[in-house]
Design an enzyme around this catalytic site. Sequence first.
Site, mmCIF file in Angstrom:
data_model
loop_
_atom_site.group_PDB
_atom_site.id
_atom_site.type_symbol
_atom_site.label_atom_id
_atom_site.label_comp_id
_atom_site.label_asym_id
_atom_site.label_seq_id
_atom_site.Cartn_x
_atom_site.Cartn_y
_atom_site.Cartn_z
ATOM 1 N N ASP A 400 0.858 -1.286 0.162
ATOM 2 C CA ASP A 400 -0.015 0.013 -0.033
ATOM 3 C C ASP A 400 1.018 1.184 -0.006
ATOM 4 O O ASP A 400 1.950 1.372 0.801
ATOM 5 C CB ASP A 400 -0.919 0.076 1.079
ATOM 6 C CG ASP A 400 -1.897 1.091 1.318
ATOM 7 O OD1 ASP A 400 -3.025 0.851 0.544
ATOM 8 O OD2 ASP A 400 -1.613 2.131 1.556
ATOM 9 N N LEU A 401 0.538 2.317 -0.970
ATOM 10 C CA LEU A 401 1.261 3.531 -1.036
ATOM 11 C C LEU A 401 0.970 4.410 0.258
ATOM 12 O O LEU A 401 -0.353 4.503 0.427
ATOM 13 C CB LEU A 401 0.958 4.258 -2.282
ATOM 14 C CG LEU A 401 1.521 3.516 -3.345
ATOM 15 C CD1 LEU A 401 1.078 4.535 -4.753
ATOM 16 C CD2 LEU A 401 3.028 3.641 -3.532
ATOM 17 N N ASP A 443 -4.851 2.265 -4.146
ATOM 18 C CA ASP A 443 -3.520 1.972 -4.132
ATOM 19 C C ASP A 443 -2.906 0.806 -3.399
ATOM 20 O O ASP A 443 -1.787 0.678 -3.002
ATOM 21 C CB ASP A 443 -3.050 3.441 -3.304
ATOM 22 C CG ASP A 443 -3.288 3.281 -1.900
ATOM 23 O OD1 ASP A 443 -4.206 2.738 -1.581
ATOM 24 O OD2 ASP A 443 -2.641 3.909 -0.856
#
Length: 554
Positions: A400-401, A443
Amino acid sequence: MNTTVLQKRLPARALEALRALFVARPWPSAVLLVAMGVAAAVFGALSVAHSEAQKKRDAFHFASAEVASTLKLAIQREEDLIVSSSAFVSGADTVTPRKFDRWVESIKALQRFPELQNIGLVSLVPGTQLRAFESYVRAYPLRPFGQATVAPSTPFEVFPAGRRGQYCFATAGLARSLPAFLPQSVDYCALAPTLLPTRDSGMANYAPFLLGRTRALGIATPIYAAGTAPSTLAGRRRAFVGWLGVLVEPEIVLGRAREGYKGLGVVFRYHRHGYEVSFSSGSIPARAQSATIDLHNGWSVVALGAPVGGGIFGTSHAWALFAGGTLLSLLVGLLVLTLATARRRALALVREKTAELSHQASHDPLTGLANRALVLESAERMLARSRRMADGIVVAMFIDLDNFKRINDTLGHAAGDELLKVTASRLRATARDADLAGRLGGDEFVVLADTLMRESQTDEMARRMIAALHSPVKLPQGFVFPSVSIGVAAGHYKRPHDLLRDADLALYDAKSQGKNRYVLYEARSHAPLAQPPQAESQGTPTEVTSKLTGSTFR
């Protein structure tokens, strides 16, 4: 299946096989079809050429027979004239020029025989009676054109000059034109040495004459007092009266015989008893076809016609059939090739679109990574393989960003999309070929791997991911230094949802501990990592802090 049904299905199967061949190999099939068409055109053109050549040969032989028949009839008419003239001469007590001319005029010989140029009576005059014959000529001169008798004004001079034991002079005769008239002083025996022996043989004498620029044929037939030749030599000499001479122009007869056959050349030939003369009419083409017809009386006819070619280019019909068949074969081949290639292109386009739709159904449209459905399907396959391998495990890495929402809000969704595409590209480059990289939405990314790796190897893989994704990204608005949080689940699982759930839990724990790190989830019952789990729902996150430090967004 009975025989009738099988026979009905065979043509359909053959057509289907042929269609499949054309679709699979359009170029060879089109070339084969064109070759077969051209071969058929060549065969048909050769057949037409052979048929037309045979027709031309038949027409040539028919024309030759017609010409020969006409010439034979002309010879018979000439012979009839000679026979009737001989009968008149042998039956008369004396034959004066006037009597002879009247008889010739009575039978209209010059009108009925256009080829007849001169007809007359030639008598044998001993050398001792030459002076008496001169007196006879002055008393009974020739009437060359049927005019009144005119006494000659010139002295009698033998031609060719010379004293001989016997002379052959004309004592009566009628000519059609001045070139055909010969004076009474001409010695025919001196001009034609073969004439005198015919008195003893009883055979006719044939000799060519030149009338101006035209060749003529002189025929001298011996006449005897009894009308027929006696059987002995002495008898023939005693009964001999003279010769009936005719001068004919064969060109007229040949021209009349060739009427309607302008392309035909004719050679009229006499060969008998040592005599040989020939006359020709019409043009004789090179390499001409010929036909020789024997008229069975010493005369023969040689007909010469244009050569007949049996090839494709010999006749217009054969050439037209060959050209038309070849052109049609090319058009059919081009049509088949066009249809086959069009079908192939259509099928390829359908396959391409089908593959594209299939890809779109199983991949994320923005990043091109596997979507949730493909991730679950791949996880199911990996877990099935791991269950067959005692040492095999499946690893799921949830990625996950960090602070992605702030990037979207400050730089815009276009910048966020570009960051997502760069992240996906880096995931593909960092993951192994056997691994699967996917996007679950927003994301959130995932990497699946089935491997024999240990926990330390899993740590190394997670570190590589963080290092690769931490590199700065150049956007139109400037450089972005992203960071990621990773949750890792590894082991033996029965269902893909359990594997992904544990990886999601580990990711949540990494987020809660400050982001920019990875956390490995391990169930309590997994004493080492590679052992199969005994309780799926029980477990506590084990924290592993990344050595990477720094800001997630600059």
